[in-house]
Design a protein around this motif. Structure first.
Motif, PDB file in Angstrom:
ATOM      1  N   ARG A 300       0.849  -1.187   0.000  1.00 60.11           N
ATOM      2  CA  ARG A 300       0.000   0.000   0.000  1.00 60.11           C
ATOM      3  C   ARG A 300       0.888   1.240   0.000  1.00 60.11           C
ATOM      4  NH1 ARG A 300      -2.217   0.111   6.151  1.00 60.11           N
ATOM      5  NH2 ARG A 300      -0.187   0.168   7.154  1.00 60.11           N
ATOM      6  N   GLU A 302       0.822   4.768   1.838  1.00 58.43           N
ATOM      7  CA  GLU A 302       0.077   5.266   2.998  1.00 58.43           C
ATOM      8  C   GLU A 302      -0.515   6.655   2.826  1.00 58.43           C
ATOM      9  OE1 GLU A 302       1.180   3.591   7.227  1.00 58.43           O
ATOM     10  OE2 GLU A 302       2.978   4.028   6.042  1.00 58.43           O
ATOM     11  N   PRO A 309      -5.446   1.750  -0.279  1.00 58.55           N
ATOM     12  CA  PRO A 309      -5.590   0.837   0.858  1.00 58.55           C
ATOM     13  C   PRO A 309      -4.651  -0.355   0.689  1.00 58.55           C
ATOM     14  CG  PRO A 309      -7.558   0.836  -0.536  1.00 58.55           C
ATOM     15  CD  PRO A 309      -6.561   1.701  -1.200  1.00 58.55           C
ATOM     16  N   VAL A 310      -4.633  -1.258   1.658  1.00 57.19           N
ATOM     17  CA  VAL A 310      -3.839  -2.481   1.550  1.00 57.19           C
ATOM     18  C   VAL A 310      -4.490  -3.383   0.498  1.00 57.19           C
ATOM     19  CG1 VAL A 310      -3.052  -4.532   2.784  1.00 57.19           C
ATOM     20  CG2 VAL A 310      -3.200  -2.351   3.977  1.00 57.19           C
TER      21      VAL A 310
END
Lengths: 630, 170
Positions: A300, A302, A309-310
């Motif tokens: 991801r 950040e 998102p992840v």
């Protein structure tokens, strides 16, 4: 009668009539063509009329597993989508990992044939030997993650595995893919568009049925042996524990990383990209069902303009496409671009290819701001990339042209665009440069799916990176002794062997990365014999590969494919301008191709000889080809 | 020495070889695995959920002697006295981890028994996610692992939200 290691049933879903039928998996077809692309090729050869419009209800899509899918065999978490491609108009297949394939088998089916077309959006719910067609109006238009969530919620089974399409599939973007769990994709050749044309939003599967194994105790032992072989390879530096992106730097050094829309094969500016990715963005590895290598990446960004998102990604191909191919040097935009492609349901290879194609056309003045909705489509502009992905997915403005794929877009743009466009049979070039290992040129030219690096196999890995794929006992020269720049016609024999073996992977439906880790034809033949109770050896497996490859070729010949369609685009044959392949072009492609035709027993026009097809046990195909000549 | 399974979910790749191994060892079918893998997206932990031998199944079981503790390993074992017809599957309802099941064919409950002392899931895991350790050591292992991961990435990056909450309590 038990058909060991198969679920024994194939679902036939007719969306026009809204009928569902479970047919027996045919033992004769399974023995001749195993499963996956082999079994599906037989279905599509028998049932598709030549010349059908790929996006019409007459086209069918076959979602297939293989004989060892879900049995714990290394790499057996895969499934295959086979169809006539909306992008190329010829044989199309996409392989995909994850858990959907095994789950389909646990639900009691070896495959699903989807035919006809629904008027209203629907999704399929396949569970414990049963299937339902359910309305999907509420989720039509949703992105992939929202679709998966909504379907799981509606059926009330959180463990169900959901295959789905995003807005790109609904809008019939010709290279829309089929997503599984937002990280695994049957990406290439437009399977997503085909599902979109049938108004199928998703296929959810869940089951707990057993898969019968002919000799379970011995199978367990053989699995253990294979497991140890894989570990031995991983411990000695083989396999893909660093994911496919781990090979990025190597590709760059070998001149195997297409740069500036294929002008050359490497770019210094990205030499620290992989290290940067691992240090800052990689969270962990993720595996498909039963896999020891876990090549999938979870990452991801950040914060900042490219925050995500992840999610699962990015892989080598995506990264190459959104970096060197378009002269963009940062990893953050790649992670974002990959995420967007995943949620919209786009093939990242073709999408990134189209963006770089727009950039080169813009540079050469073939298109201007007027055509691009006012965007300055300059090399390396990450914001333009992100912008174009959304436009392509929703076919907005300029995106509508790019959504047609490079062959159609180049025809519409006109001028030199057609000379520049990198494709074979309409499939956009992926990110391995054939100037770095010349056998790859044969594969690009003759693969049944078009300019494709992984159907049937990546021959560059033998020439550049020394992978033997377990094929030395079957006649592969020691890879260390092969001169990667040679264009001797004898290279055709390497291409033939490697491609047949790759075709077997798609029929067994295993991950091809398991052919790199000490698992050659003999080991898989042993597993297959113990699972099915049939007697089969490595040589026989390779013969099956030959059979399926030629059946696919016959399918394409029936659609009008001939020698002229096996030619490579001129831009990729020209000498590379920088890096380790500087000055290297492809000069004897036709010589290698002639030899390949001889080995395949195809005539000078690329049509398989009926005698050969008969020898392979494809009598009806042989008769058709014979009638074609008469 | 009492034993325990130590699970490092941060390392789990979700390959399910633990489940496969568990099934093959006991029944040669996939679905009856006693290891359960819950994969949840974005912001949640993922990884194998294993039996921690907490004994709640034994506590809930109405039949005396149907679930007994092996004093050597500490594993709770289902005995021949188990008879699902005479209960409502109380053990299944009581298990907080969802790792005990009623097998309709065998007509009894099945649960992790440490494979008699050499757990298949531990042997099968390619990434050393599940370890078979002395019952007293998981806390030490956990602290060591936390330190390792912190060195590699910032805590915020290495851990998802829910596991960060858990970390605060360590």
């Amino acid at each position: 009668m038990v058909l060991y290691s198969y679920a024994g049933k194939i679902l036939r879903v007719n969306l026009s009539k809204k009928t569902i039928k479970a047919e027996d998996t045919r033992k004769d077809v399974a023995q001749l063509l195993l499963g996956g692309n082999g079994y599906a090729a037989k279905i599509l050869w028998d049932e598709l009329k030549p010349g059908v419009d790929p996006l019409s209800p007459e086209n069918k899509i076959v979602l297939m597993t293989g004989p060892i899918t879900g049995t714990g065999a290394p790499g057996s978490g895969f499934w295959e989508a086979c169809f006539k491609s909306p992008l190329t108009g010829v044989w199309g297949e996409s392989a995909c990992g994850g858990w959907w394939g095994p789950m389909l088998k646990f639900a009691g089916f070896d495959g699903i044939i989807i035919e006809g077309a629904s008027k209203d959006p629907v999704y399929l719910w396949v569970h414990d030997g049963e299937a339902e067609i359910k309305p999907a109006e509420g989720i039509w238009g949703q992105t992939v993650p929202k679709t998966e969530e909504a379907v799981r919620k509606e059926i009330g089974v959180p463990q169900a595995r959901v295959l789905s399409i995003g807005p790109a599939g609904e809008k019939l973007v010709r290279f829309a893919g089929i997503a599984v769990d937002l990280e695994r994709y049957a990406g290439r050749k437009g399977g997503g568009a085909l599902l979109g044309s049938k108004k199928v939003k998703a296929v959810a599967v869940y089951g707990e049925k057993e898969i019968p194994i002919a000799k379970p105790a011995e199978y367990g032992k053989a699995l253990k042996e294979c497991e140890q072989a894989v570990y031995a390879s991983l411990n000695s530096g083989g396999g893909f524990p660093n994911g496919t992106l781990g090979g990025y730097d190597g590709c760059n050094q070998f001149g195997d990383l297409p740069t500036k829309y294929g002008e050359t094969g490497s770019w210094e500016a990205v030499s620290d990209l992989y290290v940067n990715f691992v240090n800052k963005y990689l969270l962990k590895n993720r595996a498909c069902f039963g896999c020891m290598q876990a090549c999938g990446r979870v990452s991801r960004v950040e914060e900042g303009p490219f925050a995500t998102p992840v999610y699962g990604g990015p892989e080598y191909e995506t990264t190459a496409g959104f970096t060197t191919f378009a002269l963009q040097k940062d990893i953050e935009p790649v992670i974002k671009a990959n995420y967007l492609c995943n949620i919209y349901g786009l093939d990242t290879i073709s999408t990134s290819h189209m963006i770089a194609f727009a950039m080169i056309c813009y540079e050469k003045g073939l298109i201007t701001k007027k055509d691009t909705d006012g965007l300055e489509v300059k090399w390396g502009d990450a914001n333009v990339m992100i912008n174009l992905i959304e436009k392509i997915a929703y076919r907005e403005g300029f995106g509508d042209l790019l959504a047609e794929g490079v062959r159609r877009a180049a025809e519409k743009i006109g001028g030199d665009a057609q000379k520049i466009a990198l494709h074979v049979k309409g499939l956009e070039m992926p990110y391995h440069d054939p100037r770095a290992g010349k056998t790859q040129a044969i594969e690009y030219g003759t693969s049944n799916t078009g300019m494709d690096h992984f159907h049937a196999h990546e021959t560059l890995d033998v020439e550049c990176y020394g992978a033997d794929l377990g094929l030395i006992p079957f006649g592969l020269p020691d890879p260390k002794t092969i001169d990667r720049f040679s264009e001797d016609p004898s290279k055709a024999s390497i291409a033939k062997l490697v491609m047949d073996w790759g075709t077997v992977a798609d029929a067994l439906v295993i991950c091809k990365f398991h052919q790199y880790v000490n698992l050659g034809p003999d080991k898989y033949a042993k597993l297959l014999s113990l699972a099915t109770g049939w007697k089969i050896d490595g040589w026989e497996l390779l013969k099956i590969g030959d059979r399926i490859f030629n059946l696919g070729r016959a399918f394409n010949v029936r659609e009008g494919i001939r020698r002229k369609d096996d030619m490579l685009p001129p831009r990729i044959m020209q000498p590379a301008t920088t890096g380790s392949t500087k000055g290297v072009g492809i000069t004897n492609y036709e010589g290698m191709l002639n030899e390949f035709y001889k080995l395949e027993e195809w005539d000078e026009n690329g049509i398989p000889k009926p005698e050969k097809l008969k020898r392979l046990g494809l009598d009806d195909v042989a008769s058709y080809i014979a009638s074609l000549k008469a | 020495m009492m034993k325990a399974l130590f699970v490092d979910q941060e390392k789990c790749t979700g390959c399910r070889r633990c489940e496969l191994a568990c099934s093959f060892f006991h029944f040669q079918t996939y679905s009856l695995s006693r290891v359960r893998l819950h994969i949840v997206r974005d912001g949640e932990a993922e990884g194998p959920v294993v039996c921690v031998q907490c004994g709640l199944c034994q506590y809930a079981c109405p039949i005396k002697g149907a679930i007994i503790r092996n004093k050597k390993t500490g594993a709770f074992l289902v005995t021949a006295k188990c008879n699902p017809k005479s209960c409502n599957g109380e053990c299944v309802n009581a298990c907080p981890y969802g790792v005990i099941h009623i097998d309709l064919k065998l007509k009894r409950a099945i649960k992790c028994d440490f494979c008699g002392g050499s757990p298949s899931c531990v042997n099968a895991c390619p990434w050393n996610v599940i370890q078979y350790v002395d019952a007293g050591s998981p806390y030490a292992l956990n602290n060591k692992r936390v330190a390792e991961v912190r060195r590699r990435w910032s805590v915020e990056r290495a851990y998802t939200k829910s596991s960060l909450e858990a970390l605060k309590k360590v």
